[in-house]
Design a protein around this motif. Structure first.
Motif, short mmCIF file in Angstrom:
data_model
loop_
_atom_site.label_atom_id
_atom_site.label_comp_id
_atom_site.label_asym_id
_atom_site.label_seq_id
_atom_site.Cartn_x
_atom_site.Cartn_y
_atom_site.Cartn_z
N UNK A 40 0.84 -1.20 0.00
CA UNK A 40 0.00 0.00 0.00
C UNK A 40 0.88 1.25 0.00
N UNK A 41 0.33 2.33 -0.53
CA UNK A 41 1.09 3.57 -0.58
C UNK A 41 1.20 4.17 0.82
N UNK A 42 2.08 5.14 0.97
CA UNK A 42 2.29 5.78 2.26
C UNK A 42 1.01 6.46 2.75
N UNK A 43 0.26 7.05 1.84
CA UNK A 43 -0.97 7.74 2.26
C UNK A 43 -2.02 6.73 2.76
N UNK A 45 -1.31 3.85 4.20
CA UNK A 45 -0.86 3.42 5.53
C UNK A 45 -1.14 4.49 6.57
N UNK A 46 -0.94 5.74 6.21
CA UNK A 46 -1.21 6.84 7.14
C UNK A 46 -2.68 6.86 7.53
N UNK A 47 -3.56 6.70 6.55
CA UNK A 47 -5.00 6.69 6.85
C UNK A 47 -5.37 5.50 7.74
N UNK A 48 -4.79 4.35 7.46
CA UNK A 48 -5.06 3.17 8.26
C UNK A 48 -4.63 3.37 9.71
N UNK A 49 -3.40 3.85 9.90
CA UNK A 49 -2.91 4.08 11.25
C UNK A 49 -3.72 5.16 11.97
N UNK A 50 -4.07 6.21 11.27
CA UNK A 50 -4.88 7.26 11.88
C UNK A 50 -6.24 6.71 12.30
N UNK A 51 -6.82 5.86 11.46
CA UNK A 51 -8.10 5.25 11.82
C UNK A 51 -7.98 4.37 13.06
N UNK A 52 -6.89 3.64 13.19
CA UNK A 52 -6.68 2.82 14.38
C UNK A 52 -6.54 3.69 15.63
N UNK A 53 -5.78 4.77 15.51
CA UNK A 53 -5.60 5.67 16.65
C UNK A 53 -6.93 6.28 17.07
N UNK A 54 -7.71 6.75 16.11
CA UNK A 54 -9.01 7.36 16.43
C UNK A 54 -9.92 6.33 17.09
#
Length: 63
Positions: A40-43, A45-54
């Motif tokens: 997956x692209x960096x963006x 992965x960023x969205x996935x991690x942000x969703x987990x944090x939220x």
């Protein structure tokens, strides 16, 4: 050098190690390449991690 080869050379010497190496079975053939999915692209992965944090922040804490 590691494993059994090192033990042979230490205990029995270089000649025994060469005989062992010459009589060793052939390694198995390489397995055919299995196509893998693109990373997956960096963006993404960023969205996935942000969703987990939220999600973790929004969950109630159970004591």
């Amino acid at each position: 050098m590691s494993g059994a080869g090192l033990g042979v050379i230490r205990r029995q010497g270089m000649a025994a190690w060469v005989r062992t190496a010459l009589n060793a079975p052939e390694p198995p053939p390489d397995l055919p390449a299995v196509p893998c999915q693109p990373l997956p692209s960096a963006s993404e992965l960023t969205r996935l991690l942000a969703g987990l944090v939220v999600t973790l922040v929004e969950e109630p804490v159970h004591a």
